[in-house]
Write a protein that holds these residues in place. Structure first.
Motif, PDB file in Angstrom:
ATOM      1  N   GLY A 211      32.168   1.289  34.785  1.00 35.53           N
ATOM      2  CA  GLY A 211      32.761   0.913  33.500  1.00 35.53           C
ATOM      3  C   GLY A 211      32.228  -0.001  32.893  1.00 35.53           C
ATOM      4  O   GLY A 211      32.401  -0.472  31.643  1.00 35.53           O
ATOM      5  N   SER A 212      31.135  -0.732  33.558  1.00 39.33           N
ATOM      6  CA  SER A 212      30.249  -1.867  32.720  1.00 39.33           C
ATOM      7  C   SER A 212      29.123  -1.409  32.110  1.00 39.33           C
ATOM      8  O   SER A 212      28.085  -0.758  32.729  1.00 39.33           O
ATOM      9  CB  SER A 212      30.177  -3.145  33.828  1.00 39.33           C
ATOM     10  N   TYR A 213      28.570  -1.978  31.266  1.00 44.61           N
ATOM     11  CA  TYR A 213      27.157  -1.856  30.351  1.00 44.61           C
ATOM     12  C   TYR A 213      26.809  -3.006  29.813  1.00 44.61           C
ATOM     13  O   TYR A 213      27.413  -3.910  29.351  1.00 44.61           O
ATOM     14  CB  TYR A 213      27.545  -0.946  29.210  1.00 44.61           C
ATOM     15  N   GLU A 214      25.556  -3.041  29.970  1.00 44.79           N
ATOM     16  CA  GLU A 214      24.607  -4.061  29.259  1.00 44.79           C
ATOM     17  C   GLU A 214      24.712  -3.950  27.742  1.00 44.79           C
ATOM     18  O   GLU A 214      24.915  -2.616  27.197  1.00 44.79           O
ATOM     19  CB  GLU A 214      23.145  -4.149  29.753  1.00 44.79           C
ATOM     20  N   ILE A 215      24.894  -4.788  26.846  1.00 42.25           N
ATOM     21  CA  ILE A 215      25.137  -4.904  25.618  1.00 42.25           C
ATOM     22  C   ILE A 215      24.200  -3.696  24.682  1.00 42.25           C
ATOM     23  O   ILE A 215      24.600  -2.990  23.889  1.00 42.25           O
ATOM     24  CB  ILE A 215      25.107  -6.205  24.708  1.00 42.25           C
ATOM     25  N   LEU A 216      22.906  -3.812  25.055  1.00 49.21           N
ATOM     26  CA  LEU A 216      22.070  -3.063  24.206  1.00 49.21           C
ATOM     27  C   LEU A 216      22.134  -1.524  24.710  1.00 49.21           C
ATOM     28  O   LEU A 216      21.803  -0.633  23.998  1.00 49.21           O
ATOM     29  CB  LEU A 216      20.710  -3.482  24.281  1.00 49.21           C
ATOM     30  N   GLU A 217      22.494  -1.431  26.037  1.00 44.76           N
ATOM     31  CA  GLU A 217      22.590   0.011  26.749  1.00 44.76           C
ATOM     32  C   GLU A 217      23.992   0.607  26.052  1.00 44.76           C
ATOM     33  O   GLU A 217      23.859   1.827  25.426  1.00 44.76           O
ATOM     34  CB  GLU A 217      22.914  -0.254  28.127  1.00 44.76           C
ATOM     35  N   PHE A 218      24.938  -0.252  25.908  1.00 41.11           N
ATOM     36  CA  PHE A 218      25.867   0.087  25.068  1.00 41.11           C
ATOM     37  C   PHE A 218      25.927   0.574  23.753  1.00 41.11           C
ATOM     38  O   PHE A 218      26.450   1.560  23.142  1.00 41.11           O
ATOM     39  CB  PHE A 218      27.311  -0.808  25.325  1.00 41.11           C
ATOM     40  N   VAL A 219      25.249  -0.279  22.819  1.00 41.70           N
ATOM     41  CA  VAL A 219      24.860   0.023  21.548  1.00 41.70           C
ATOM     42  C   VAL A 219      23.914   1.271  21.420  1.00 41.70           C
ATOM     43  O   VAL A 219      24.166   2.135  20.701  1.00 41.70           O
ATOM     44  CB  VAL A 219      24.174  -0.972  20.768  1.00 41.70           C
ATOM     45  N   TYR A 220      23.043   1.610  22.391  1.00 34.81           N
ATOM     46  CA  TYR A 220      22.446   2.641  22.281  1.00 34.81           C
ATOM     47  C   TYR A 220      23.285   3.787  22.637  1.00 34.81           C
ATOM     48  O   TYR A 220      23.198   4.930  21.823  1.00 34.81           O
ATOM     49  CB  TYR A 220      21.169   2.753  23.642  1.00 34.81           C
ATOM     50  N   GLY A 221      24.241   3.813  23.473  1.00 31.31           N
ATOM     51  CA  GLY A 221      25.122   4.785  23.726  1.00 31.31           C
ATOM     52  C   GLY A 221      25.934   5.247  22.416  1.00 31.31           C
ATOM     53  O   GLY A 221      26.380   6.283  22.120  1.00 31.31           O
ATOM     54  N   LEU A 222      26.320   4.265  21.824  1.00 28.65           N
ATOM     55  CA  LEU A 222      27.056   4.337  20.521  1.00 28.65           C
ATOM     56  C   LEU A 222      26.355   5.200  19.290  1.00 28.65           C
ATOM     57  O   LEU A 222      26.713   6.127  18.864  1.00 28.65           O
ATOM     58  CB  LEU A 222      27.545   3.123  20.042  1.00 28.65           C
TER      59      LEU A 222
ATOM     60  N   THR B  87      15.149  -4.458  36.919  1.00 31.02           N
ATOM     61  CA  THR B  87      15.307  -3.800  38.190  1.00 31.02           C
ATOM     62  C   THR B  87      16.430  -2.793  37.904  1.00 31.02           C
ATOM     63  O   THR B  87      16.528  -1.778  38.870  1.00 31.02           O
ATOM     64  CB  THR B  87      15.835  -4.694  39.140  1.00 31.02           C
ATOM     65  N   LEU B  88      17.547  -3.021  37.155  1.00 32.42           N
ATOM     66  CA  LEU B  88      18.181  -1.700  36.842  1.00 32.42           C
ATOM     67  C   LEU B  88      17.901  -0.826  35.835  1.00 32.42           C
ATOM     68  O   LEU B  88      18.848   0.239  35.852  1.00 32.42           O
ATOM     69  CB  LEU B  88      19.564  -2.681  36.071  1.00 32.42           C
ATOM     70  N   GLY B  89      16.684  -0.851  35.741  1.00 30.45           N
ATOM     71  CA  GLY B  89      16.172   0.229  34.727  1.00 30.45           C
ATOM     72  C   GLY B  89      16.896   0.073  33.284  1.00 30.45           C
ATOM     73  O   GLY B  89      17.094   1.208  32.560  1.00 30.45           O
ATOM     74  N   LEU B  90      17.119  -1.011  32.873  1.00 34.40           N
ATOM     75  CA  LEU B  90      18.040  -1.053  31.530  1.00 34.40           C
ATOM     76  C   LEU B  90      17.169  -1.506  30.372  1.00 34.40           C
ATOM     77  O   LEU B  90      17.443  -1.703  29.212  1.00 34.40           O
ATOM     78  CB  LEU B  90      19.087  -2.203  31.509  1.00 34.40           C
ATOM     79  N   GLU B  91      15.911  -1.798  30.743  1.00 35.02           N
ATOM     80  CA  GLU B  91      14.955  -2.355  29.621  1.00 35.02           C
ATOM     81  C   GLU B  91      14.760  -1.667  28.427  1.00 35.02           C
ATOM     82  O   GLU B  91      14.775  -2.006  27.199  1.00 35.02           O
ATOM     83  CB  GLU B  91      13.500  -2.589  30.511  1.00 35.02           C
ATOM     84  N   SER B  92      14.399  -0.308  28.678  1.00 34.21           N
ATOM     85  CA  SER B  92      14.068   0.764  27.460  1.00 34.21           C
ATOM     86  C   SER B  92      15.284   0.849  26.574  1.00 34.21           C
ATOM     87  O   SER B  92      14.947   1.078  25.413  1.00 34.21           O
ATOM     88  CB  SER B  92      13.824   2.124  28.155  1.00 34.21           C
ATOM     89  N   TYR B  93      16.674   0.510  26.987  1.00 36.37           N
ATOM     90  CA  TYR B  93      17.456   0.649  25.737  1.00 36.37           C
ATOM     91  C   TYR B  93      17.446  -0.369  24.665  1.00 36.37           C
ATOM     92  O   TYR B  93      17.351  -0.058  23.451  1.00 36.37           O
ATOM     93  CB  TYR B  93      18.780   0.355  26.514  1.00 36.37           C
ATOM     94  N   THR B  94      17.008  -1.480  24.863  1.00 36.24           N
ATOM     95  CA  THR B  94      16.599  -2.571  23.932  1.00 36.24           C
ATOM     96  C   THR B  94      15.606  -2.134  23.112  1.00 36.24           C
ATOM     97  O   THR B  94      15.508  -1.975  21.905  1.00 36.24           O
ATOM     98  CB  THR B  94      16.375  -3.815  24.686  1.00 36.24           C
ATOM     99  N   GLU B  95      14.255  -1.701  23.640  1.00 38.99           N
ATOM    100  CA  GLU B  95      13.067  -1.451  22.943  1.00 38.99           C
ATOM    101  C   GLU B  95      13.489   0.153  22.115  1.00 38.99           C
ATOM    102  O   GLU B  95      13.257  -0.204  21.086  1.00 38.99           O
ATOM    103  CB  GLU B  95      11.972  -0.586  23.979  1.00 38.99           C
ATOM    104  N   THR B  96      14.286   0.932  22.731  1.00 38.31           N
ATOM    105  CA  THR B  96      14.783   1.938  21.777  1.00 38.31           C
ATOM    106  C   THR B  96      15.247   1.651  20.746  1.00 38.31           C
ATOM    107  O   THR B  96      15.001   2.117  19.440  1.00 38.31           O
ATOM    108  CB  THR B  96      15.231   3.036  22.576  1.00 38.31           C
ATOM    109  N   VAL B  97      16.400   0.855  20.770  1.00 35.64           N
ATOM    110  CA  VAL B  97      17.365   0.313  19.757  1.00 35.64           C
ATOM    111  C   VAL B  97      16.434  -0.251  18.624  1.00 35.64           C
ATOM    112  O   VAL B  97      16.533   0.183  17.370  1.00 35.64           O
ATOM    113  CB  VAL B  97      18.380  -0.422  20.243  1.00 35.64           C
TER     114      VAL B  97
END
Ligand code: SF4
Length: 753
Positions: free
Chosen positions: A607-618, A646-656
């Protein structure tokens, strides 16, 4: 100060290594690390992952049934005509091997590269009994001639330049021709060592894998001398830790490619020798080499397999250290570690082993006191976990050992000062500095409650001097400035008005976002609301990251349970948990597996998300991108936090950021060097800045035209000190309210379109 290692000598030692060995170590480890990425890409990430999974399973099962595998190995080797000796410790092993060599009437012994023989100091034992010993691996040969210790598991002389090796060889061997090229050096060593191998009576090798069913051994090398050591002298002694046994040759398959791909980025090693000794190959008489059968064939070949325990059976019984035994000694954890890349194994290592996994090996084999000498160089960034071909949780081993080191210390004067005052679960003896950083949440609460006075007092010269001498906090570092109005207080004072929310969100108020970098928390709230979310910022305590980083596991566990108690009701009620600080989302997704009951961990992980990962999802789910300010082609220099990568979350920020119209330059530097409290510590300040320098070099040319953004608090602080103050969190660029008063890094202020 209260740490067992005084900071000044350690700082001097690190500074000296940065000046002498760092350049070569950096160049070579980064080369290996980059080659590993390329090799994984070439084979395909999915295939590589399948090999890793299979390799892990084999190691787990092999260690589980180790007593049986030792028995089977003995049966097979004896059936082949060899002998197996299981040595309890180094002394026992050396006694057996020197007796074998003496019984042979040997004068000289040749050896191939073997960390296990380094571990037991076999060369010293043989030389003490009057035998000539020659290392035949080029790197080991260099180290032997230089009378130094290996600086890397795979490349023992990685810290030496070609010029240094030339000077060394010319001084020691006085060759007829100058050895002024790599080719000439190699040719010289080949000829010199070839003669030693021809003359030797006994050849000693290691064994990367021992196959119980057939009594075979596998030798993985890049030079080929190991095979010669095993097959030319009449007697072959193979020395291996008991953990090297796998059931049969069928289980070797995943390791054959994994080991070289992980170590040096090669698809396959130059030499993968499979031997079932005593080898049938006739011994070669080089004086009669032109005769059929090379003048040999009549020798009575002998083979001894010496399996070393030396603490391994105890490690197998130790739930936390057991995983160390899965290690296949590829060195990828060292190559992927930013601190190791800068300072190398002469600082980041113990008696024998170097790099991240060295803590596990040295703690198990030599003891906690040896592990304590370098354990703090692991910052827990986790980059090594993805690099490890057998998926060992190396940072966790480091944390557990750190915890044991803390608990093993005698209570000092410091304990009288803080006993009963600090809200942790640690026993007497835990160093004062670790308690200070581990209880940073308490410090932050006090800091905010008394700001701005706390900030003014902390920045006085007297305060900084005292902090340096008592706590070892380097006076060259800027301290965080606490906000009087915390994020939670600010959120409570608002009257958000989101009707029919698309999602309901708990914004997790991590310690830094709540007390220090409140602006990014406020931005996160406004961004989420602009995208139609209802946001609450509840009263949740620290995740436990701070105490965990100091090896204070009991305190971290208490914090984790408390955070879970606060968050789980929200999750049950349908809220999502959104986290700004990457090291805290890493806690929720990784470390909580070790700290919480399985059900609670799984619920928080899901149920937890990194902030830019969550924005990407929205945005992917019909979120209105026009509700956020456009980038209008503005340049961004973006550094992603190591744990986020390490968690593979970098690309969400780049994409947003790109979708908003920013021109994003992302750093390929794996770590900023700050790593939480690490960069504040006096003895590590120079190392921290040295690691950060690579990032600064990448951003410096662009810093005038691009806004520098970073996801982690540590990264922001490090970039502020390396470049200029004003590094921002990416979520701040998305803030619909914006901060039109600012011109970060000399760039244009961010504006709504
Ligand atoms: S811990 Fe993993 S990455 Fe490090 S040397 Fe061992 S196998 Fe290689």
């Amino acid at each position: 100060m209260s740490e067992s290692t005084p900071t000044r000598p350690e700082a001097d030692r690190i500074r000296a290594l940065l000046e002498t060995e760092s350049d070569e170590i950096k160049e070579n480890t980064r080369l290996f690390n980059a080659a590993r990425y390329d090799a994984v890409e070439a084979v395909g990430a999915e295939t590589h992952e399948q090999y890793r999974t299979r390799a892990r399973e084999i190691k787990e099962k092999s260690i589980e049934r180790l007593p049986d595998l030792i028995h089977r190995t003995r049966t097979a080797v004896e059936a082949n005509g060899g002998t197996v000796y299981v040595a309890d410790d180094a002394e026992d092993a050396n006694r057996y091997i020197t007796r074998v060599v003496a019984d042979e009437g040997a004068d000289s012994v040749v050896k191939s590269k073997s960390m296990t023989t380094e571990e037991i100091d076999l060369n010293d034992a043989l030389e003490a009994d009057g035998f000539d010993v020659w290392e035949t691996d080029l790197g080991e040969f260099v180290i032997q001639v230089a009378e130094e210790s290996p600086s890397h598991i795979v490349g023992p002389s990685l810290h030496k330049s070609r010029e240094e090796i030339t000077a060394l060889f010319e001084r020691e061997f006085e060759p007829d021709e100058p050895l002024d090229s790599a080719q000439k050096l190699t040719a010289f060593a080949r000829e010199f060592l070839g003669e030693r191998i021809d003359e030797a009576d006994v050849g000693i090798t290691g064994a990367n894998f021992v196959m119980a069913e057939s009594g075979s051994i596998a030798l993985v090398t890049n030079e080929g001398n190991a095979r010669k050591c095993a097959s030319i002298p009449d007697t072959h002694v193979a020395v291996a830790g008991i953990e090297k046994i796998i059931p049969s040759i069928a289980e070797l398959e995943p390791f054959a490619g994994l080991i070289s791909r992980s170590a040096t980025g090669q698809d396959v090693p130059q030499y993968l020798s499979l031997l079932t000794p005593p080898v049938d190959t006739p011994t070669i008489d080089f004086d009669r080499a032109d005769e059929p059968g090379f003048g040999g064939g009549d020798a009575d070949r002998e083979f001894h397999l010496v399996l070393i325990d030396n603490g391994r059976r105890a490690m197998r019984r130790d739930e936390e250290l057991r995983e160390t035994l899965y290690c296949i000694r590829c060195g990828a954890c060292a190559n992927s570690c930013a601190n190791f890349q800068s300072v190398g194994g002469h600082a980041f290592g113990g008696e024998t082993y170097t790099g991240g996994i060295a803590t596990g090996w040295e703690a198990g084999i030599e003891g906690l006191d040896v592990a304590a000498e370098f354990n703090d160089l692991c910052t827990g960034c986790s980059r090594c976990v993805n690099a490890c071909p057998v998926k060992i949780d190396i940072p966790w081993i480091n944390t557990v050992v750190r915890d044991r080191i803390n608990r093993g210390k005698d209570p000092g004067f410091d304990d009288l000062l803080v006993d009963g005052l600090v809200p942790d679960e640690e026993g007497s003896g835990t160093p004062l500095r670790k308690r200070f950083f581990g209880n940073f949440e308490t410090v932050a609460r006090l800091g905010s409650a008394t700001a701005p006075l706390s900030n003014a007092l902390a920045s006085t010269g007297v305060a900084r001097k005292s902090m340096e001498s008592v706590l070892g906090v380097d006076a060259r570092r800027d301290l965080p400035a606490f906000e009087r109005t915390t994020l939670r207080k600010w959120a409570r004072s608002r009257d958000p008005n989101v009707e029919d929310p698309v999602r309901r969100v708990v914004l997790y108020p991590d310690v830094y976002t709540n007390h220090v970098r409140t602006e990014r928390g406020k931005a996160a709230v406004r961004v989420l609301e602009a995208l139609g979310c209802e946001v609450v910022v509840p009263d949740v305590g620290g995740s436990g990251r701070a105490p965990l980083s100091q090896g204070m596991i009991a305190t971290a566990e208490r914090k984790a349970r408390s955070a879970a108690e606060s968050l789980l009701p929200y999750l049950e009620d349908g809220y999502d948990v959104v986290v700004v600080e990457p090291s805290d989302i890493a806690m929720f997704r990784r470390e909580y597996e070790k700290l919480l009951p399985a059900g609670a961990y799984e619920r928080i992980d899901e149920g937890s998300y990194e902030i830019l990962e969550f924005v990407y999802g929205l945005l992917e789910n019909d979120g209105d991108i026009d509700a956020l300010p456009a980038g209008n082609g503005a340049g961004i220099a973006y550094h992603s936090h190591c744990q986020q990568r390490t968690l593979g979350l970098e690309s969400y920020t780049e994409t947003v950021l790109e979708r908003l119209g920013y021109d994003v330059l992302t750093s390929d530097v794996e770590c900023c060097g700050m790593a939480g409290s690490f960069g504040y510590k006096s003895e590590y300040y120079d190392l921290s800045m040295d690691v950060g320098e690579t990032l600064a070099e990448q951003f410096e040319p662009a810093a005038d035209e691009r806004t520098v953004v970073a996801s982690g608090t540590s990264c922001m602080e490090q970039l502020d000190s390396l470049l200029s103050p004003g590094t921002r969190h990416p979520i701040e660029l998305l803030d619909p309210v914006g901060r039109e008063d600012e011109t970060p890094n000399g760039t244009s202020p961010l504006r709504k379109s």
